[in-house]
Design a protein around this motif. Structure first.
Motif, PDB file in Angstrom:
ATOM      1  N   THR A 206       0.876  -1.167   0.000  1.00 47.31           N
ATOM      2  CA  THR A 206       0.000   0.000   0.000  1.00 47.31           C
ATOM      3  C   THR A 206       0.913   1.216   0.000  1.00 47.31           C
ATOM      4  O   THR A 206       1.815   1.317   0.810  1.00 47.31           O
ATOM      5  CB  THR A 206      -0.900   0.001   1.252  1.00 47.31           C
ATOM      6  OG1 THR A 206      -1.698  -1.179   1.228  1.00 47.31           O
ATOM      7  CG2 THR A 206      -1.788   1.227   1.293  1.00 47.31           C
ATOM      8  N   ARG A 207       0.665   2.116  -0.920  1.00 53.62           N
ATOM      9  CA  ARG A 207       1.479   3.331  -1.012  1.00 53.62           C
ATOM     10  C   ARG A 207       0.540   4.522  -0.929  1.00 53.62           C
ATOM     11  O   ARG A 207      -0.120   4.858  -1.894  1.00 53.62           O
ATOM     12  CB  ARG A 207       2.243   3.358  -2.334  1.00 53.62           C
ATOM     13  CG  ARG A 207       3.188   2.210  -2.476  1.00 53.62           C
ATOM     14  CD  ARG A 207       3.854   2.219  -3.822  1.00 53.62           C
ATOM     15  NE  ARG A 207       4.778   1.098  -3.908  1.00 53.62           N
ATOM     16  CZ  ARG A 207       5.333   0.697  -5.018  1.00 53.62           C
ATOM     17  NH1 ARG A 207       5.058   1.311  -6.151  1.00 53.62           N
ATOM     18  NH2 ARG A 207       6.164  -0.315  -5.011  1.00 53.62           N
ATOM     19  N   GLY A 208       0.485   5.143   0.210  1.00 59.74           N
ATOM     20  CA  GLY A 208      -0.452   6.238   0.396  1.00 59.74           C
ATOM     21  C   GLY A 208      -1.814   5.704   0.780  1.00 59.74           C
ATOM     22  O   GLY A 208      -1.937   4.642   1.384  1.00 59.74           O
ATOM     23  N   ILE A 209      -2.852   6.408   0.420  1.00 60.15           N
ATOM     24  CA  ILE A 209      -4.209   6.040   0.833  1.00 60.15           C
ATOM     25  C   ILE A 209      -4.827   4.998  -0.093  1.00 60.15           C
ATOM     26  O   ILE A 209      -5.409   4.022   0.363  1.00 60.15           O
ATOM     27  CB  ILE A 209      -5.116   7.290   0.918  1.00 60.15           C
ATOM     28  CG1 ILE A 209      -4.498   8.336   1.864  1.00 60.15           C
ATOM     29  CG2 ILE A 209      -6.532   6.922   1.345  1.00 60.15           C
ATOM     30  CD1 ILE A 209      -4.191   7.830   3.262  1.00 60.15           C
TER      31      ILE A 209
ATOM     32  N   GLY B 139     -15.607   3.841  11.301  1.00 58.37           N
ATOM     33  CA  GLY B 139     -16.215   2.631  10.738  1.00 58.37           C
ATOM     34  C   GLY B 139     -16.585   2.811   9.278  1.00 58.37           C
ATOM     35  O   GLY B 139     -16.348   1.913   8.452  1.00 58.37           O
ATOM     36  N   ASN B 140     -17.147   3.955   8.931  1.00 57.12           N
ATOM     37  CA  ASN B 140     -17.523   4.221   7.542  1.00 57.12           C
ATOM     38  C   ASN B 140     -16.304   4.248   6.623  1.00 57.12           C
ATOM     39  O   ASN B 140     -16.341   3.737   5.506  1.00 57.12           O
ATOM     40  CB  ASN B 140     -18.289   5.539   7.438  1.00 57.12           C
ATOM     41  CG  ASN B 140     -19.660   5.468   8.069  1.00 57.12           C
ATOM     42  OD1 ASN B 140     -20.106   4.421   8.511  1.00 57.12           O
ATOM     43  ND2 ASN B 140     -20.336   6.608   8.133  1.00 57.12           N
ATOM     44  N   GLN B 141     -15.214   4.839   7.096  1.00 58.40           N
ATOM     45  CA  GLN B 141     -14.003   4.889   6.279  1.00 58.40           C
ATOM     46  C   GLN B 141     -13.390   3.504   6.109  1.00 58.40           C
ATOM     47  O   GLN B 141     -12.833   3.183   5.059  1.00 58.40           O
ATOM     48  CB  GLN B 141     -12.984   5.869   6.878  1.00 58.40           C
ATOM     49  CG  GLN B 141     -13.414   7.322   6.805  1.00 58.40           C
ATOM     50  CD  GLN B 141     -13.811   7.737   5.408  1.00 58.40           C
ATOM     51  OE1 GLN B 141     -13.075   7.553   4.442  1.00 58.40           O
ATOM     52  NE2 GLN B 141     -15.007   8.294   5.274  1.00 58.40           N
TER      53      GLN B 141
ATOM     54  N   ILE C 165      -1.960  -0.759   5.687  1.00 55.09           N
ATOM     55  CA  ILE C 165      -3.391  -0.516   5.484  1.00 55.09           C
ATOM     56  C   ILE C 165      -3.981   0.217   6.683  1.00 55.09           C
ATOM     57  O   ILE C 165      -4.789   1.139   6.531  1.00 55.09           O
ATOM     58  CB  ILE C 165      -4.130  -1.837   5.199  1.00 55.09           C
ATOM     59  CG1 ILE C 165      -3.618  -2.433   3.880  1.00 55.09           C
ATOM     60  CG2 ILE C 165      -5.639  -1.620   5.125  1.00 55.09           C
ATOM     61  CD1 ILE C 165      -4.061  -3.845   3.610  1.00 55.09           C
ATOM     62  N   LEU C 166      -3.564  -0.169   7.891  1.00 53.39           N
ATOM     63  CA  LEU C 166      -4.016   0.536   9.090  1.00 53.39           C
ATOM     64  C   LEU C 166      -3.625   2.009   9.040  1.00 53.39           C
ATOM     65  O   LEU C 166      -4.431   2.885   9.363  1.00 53.39           O
ATOM     66  CB  LEU C 166      -3.414  -0.104  10.347  1.00 53.39           C
ATOM     67  CG  LEU C 166      -4.106  -1.335  10.896  1.00 53.39           C
ATOM     68  CD1 LEU C 166      -3.261  -1.983  11.977  1.00 53.39           C
ATOM     69  CD2 LEU C 166      -5.480  -0.982  11.432  1.00 53.39           C
ATOM     70  N   ALA C 167      -2.384   2.278   8.642  1.00 51.68           N
ATOM     71  CA  ALA C 167      -1.912   3.671   8.571  1.00 51.68           C
ATOM     72  C   ALA C 167      -2.743   4.469   7.575  1.00 51.68           C
ATOM     73  O   ALA C 167      -3.165   5.596   7.869  1.00 51.68           O
ATOM     74  CB  ALA C 167      -0.426   3.711   8.192  1.00 51.68           C
ATOM     75  N   ALA C 168      -2.992   3.898   6.398  1.00 48.44           N
ATOM     76  CA  ALA C 168      -3.779   4.595   5.378  1.00 48.44           C
ATOM     77  C   ALA C 168      -5.178   4.922   5.906  1.00 48.44           C
ATOM     78  O   ALA C 168      -5.673   6.037   5.737  1.00 48.44           O
ATOM     79  CB  ALA C 168      -3.868   3.740   4.109  1.00 48.44           C
ATOM     80  N   TRP C 169      -5.800   3.952   6.564  1.00 47.43           N
ATOM     81  CA  TRP C 169      -7.152   4.150   7.103  1.00 47.43           C
ATOM     82  C   TRP C 169      -7.159   5.159   8.248  1.00 47.43           C
ATOM     83  O   TRP C 169      -7.976   6.081   8.269  1.00 47.43           O
ATOM     84  CB  TRP C 169      -7.714   2.803   7.557  1.00 47.43           C
ATOM     85  CG  TRP C 169      -8.874   2.906   8.478  1.00 47.43           C
ATOM     86  CD1 TRP C 169     -10.085   3.492   8.219  1.00 47.43           C
ATOM     87  CD2 TRP C 169      -8.949   2.448   9.830  1.00 47.43           C
ATOM     88  NE1 TRP C 169     -10.904   3.404   9.331  1.00 47.43           N
ATOM     89  CE2 TRP C 169     -10.224   2.761  10.323  1.00 47.43           C
ATOM     90  CE3 TRP C 169      -8.059   1.782  10.670  1.00 47.43           C
ATOM     91  CZ2 TRP C 169     -10.629   2.439  11.613  1.00 47.43           C
ATOM     92  CZ3 TRP C 169      -8.466   1.450  11.949  1.00 47.43           C
ATOM     93  CH2 TRP C 169      -9.731   1.790  12.410  1.00 47.43           C
ATOM     94  N   ILE C 170      -6.253   5.006   9.197  1.00 52.84           N
ATOM     95  CA  ILE C 170      -6.245   5.871  10.386  1.00 52.84           C
ATOM     96  C   ILE C 170      -5.916   7.317  10.027  1.00 52.84           C
ATOM     97  O   ILE C 170      -6.534   8.248  10.550  1.00 52.84           O
ATOM     98  CB  ILE C 170      -5.282   5.320  11.459  1.00 52.84           C
ATOM     99  CG1 ILE C 170      -5.874   4.040  12.062  1.00 52.84           C
ATOM    100  CG2 ILE C 170      -5.013   6.350  12.538  1.00 52.84           C
ATOM    101  CD1 ILE C 170      -4.925   3.271  12.962  1.00 52.84           C
ATOM    102  N   ILE C 171      -4.978   7.524   9.132  1.00 52.87           N
ATOM    103  CA  ILE C 171      -4.583   8.887   8.760  1.00 52.87           C
ATOM    104  C   ILE C 171      -5.757   9.624   8.115  1.00 52.87           C
ATOM    105  O   ILE C 171      -6.099  10.737   8.521  1.00 52.87           O
ATOM    106  CB  ILE C 171      -3.342   8.873   7.848  1.00 52.87           C
ATOM    107  CG1 ILE C 171      -2.110   8.445   8.656  1.00 52.87           C
ATOM    108  CG2 ILE C 171      -3.121  10.240   7.193  1.00 52.87           C
ATOM    109  CD1 ILE C 171      -0.914   8.072   7.805  1.00 52.87           C
ATOM    110  N   LEU C 172      -6.383   9.013   7.112  1.00 55.56           N
ATOM    111  CA  LEU C 172      -7.517   9.674   6.448  1.00 55.56           C
ATOM    112  C   LEU C 172      -8.666   9.873   7.430  1.00 55.56           C
ATOM    113  O   LEU C 172      -9.248  10.957   7.503  1.00 55.56           O
ATOM    114  CB  LEU C 172      -7.979   8.873   5.229  1.00 55.56           C
ATOM    115  CG  LEU C 172      -9.186   9.454   4.476  1.00 55.56           C
ATOM    116  CD1 LEU C 172      -8.902  10.871   3.978  1.00 55.56           C
ATOM    117  CD2 LEU C 172      -9.595   8.541   3.333  1.00 55.56           C
TER     118      LEU C 172
END
Length: 193
Positions: A41-44, A91-93, A61-68
């Motif tokens: 995963t590279r970015g979001i 949850g929605n994200q 994947i956790l980082a992409a989800w948590i950051i956004l």
């Protein structure tokens, strides 16, 4: 008709707890596919190829989800007059990320991976002579999944934040762009562990 609406726009029908639970299953499945398929995963929303451990794939994947999600949550708290439930927004994200799963599955297929990696070594003349139909079909599928992700991600944000109009659209776009920059740095760092 109502069941179709639940698929197209699940955020008005399901609680944050439910979208979070379904999203967690998708998160672990995506990390497993990335690990076994040699994807990163590279970015979001971007992905590429590289060999990662399951923990690295999961952390990306956790980082992409948590950051956004965190940036959207902060924007919602600033812009909305409603009470924002963190579980709804996060949850929605997380559920929205499931829209990217078909791309991960296809990208993990060995022939597609080989073709994609070979493409980086192909000159424009060779590319014109041997048009990669399979990669074009994959690109079209990826485009559909990206549109699906953005529609769900935006809608999940707008519903959880109770925002409409320009406030919702502009704040989502700003948060996404910031998340892409921060997420790109974080996921690259995770890949270097």
């Amino acid at each position: 008709m109502k069941s179709l609406k639940k698929i197209v726009d699940p955020f008005n029908y399901y609680s944050g707890e439910r979208t979070f639970a379904v999203g967690v299953v998708g998160l672990f499945a995506a990390a497993l596919v990335n690990h076994l398929g040699g994807e990163t995963t590279r970015g979001i929303v971007s992905s590429g190829y590289g060999d990662l451990s399951f923990i690295q794939a999961l952390c990306q994947i956790l980082a992409a989800w948590i950051i956004l999600s965190t940036l959207l949550y902060l924007a919602a708290r600033l812009l909305s007059k409603s009470k924002i439930r963190m579980i709804d927004l996060y949850g929605n994200q997380l559920l929205a990320r499931i829209a990217l799963f078909p791309v991960l599955l296809l990208g993990a297929l060995s022939p597609l991976r080989s073709a994609a990696l070979q493409l980086t070594k192909t000159s424009p003349e060779e590319l014109a002579a041997h048009f990669p139909i399979g990669l074009i079909a994959f690109g079209f599928t990826a485009l559909i999944c990206l549109v699906w992700f953005f529609l769900w991600s935006y809608r999940g944000y707008a519903v959880a934040a109770n925002l409409k109009g320009w406030k919702a659209v502009v704040s989502y776009m700003v948060c996404y762009l910031l998340a892409e920059i921060i997420g790109g740095l974080c996921t690259a760092w995770i890949a270097q562990w």
